[in-house]
Motif scaffolding. Sequence first.
Motif, PDB file in Angstrom:
ATOM      1  N   HIS A  93      -7.196  13.206  49.734  1.00  0.00           N
ATOM      2  CA  HIS A  93      -7.153  13.552  48.306  1.00  0.00           C
ATOM      3  C   HIS A  93      -8.540  13.411  47.668  1.00  0.00           C
ATOM      4  N   ASP A 112      -9.802   8.536  44.662  1.00  0.00           N
ATOM      5  CA  ASP A 112      -8.334   8.507  44.602  1.00  0.00           C
ATOM      6  C   ASP A 112      -7.834   7.087  44.859  1.00  0.00           C
ATOM      7  N   PHE A 113      -6.649   6.819  44.335  1.00  0.00           N
ATOM      8  CA  PHE A 113      -6.001   5.506  44.476  1.00  0.00           C
ATOM      9  C   PHE A 113      -4.537   5.716  44.828  1.00  0.00           C
ATOM     10  N   HIS A 114      -3.994   4.827  45.634  1.00  0.00           N
ATOM     11  CA  HIS A 114      -2.541   4.797  45.842  1.00  0.00           C
ATOM     12  C   HIS A 114      -2.074   3.360  45.981  1.00  0.00           C
TER      13      HIS A 114
HETATM   14 ZN   LIG Z   1      -3.750  10.803  46.076  1.00  0.00          ZN
END
Ligand SMILES: [Zn+2]
Length: 165
Positions: A48, A14-16
């Motif tokens: 996530h 996941d990335f944010h």
């Molecule tokens: Zn996420």
Amino acid sequence: MPAMLPFRTGFGIDFHQLAYGRELWIGGVKLEHDKGAVGHSDADVLLHAICDAMLGACCLGDIGFHFPDTDNAYKDIDSKILLKKTNDLIYQAGYQVANIDSTVCLELPKIKPHSSRIQQVIASILGVEETQVSIKATTAEKMGFVGREEGISAYAVVLLTAINK
Ligand SMILES: [Zn+2]
């Protein structure tokens, strides 16, 4: 329902983006930092990635399928709730978490002082021992979007075992 096997393994990523004026939640713990992660939910990159790994292990799709960011029910939601719901989904499929290994990629803040608390939080939601949840962190050596502190990423692998019902 996925085929019943003694073990199933899954992978999640996941990335944010990071931005000023947002809270930084990592692994269900709020960290003090000048920037926070941007997202529809609380943008907890580690939870996530772990949810995606658990769902992937059961061939049950991904977090976006089960908890769509177009659904207002998930606006600013605490990702610990999503992890609990994900654990319920894999339990219904006949599996439980054997162990998780994960790595968070970010320059700052340091994760190490918080990793034991993060382990406790995740283990208690999943009903496993803390030693079944490994939390690691690395910087990107100042390179790329992580290095420039524009964003964060997390990777997780999980092993599930079939529940003897
Ligand atoms: Zn996420």
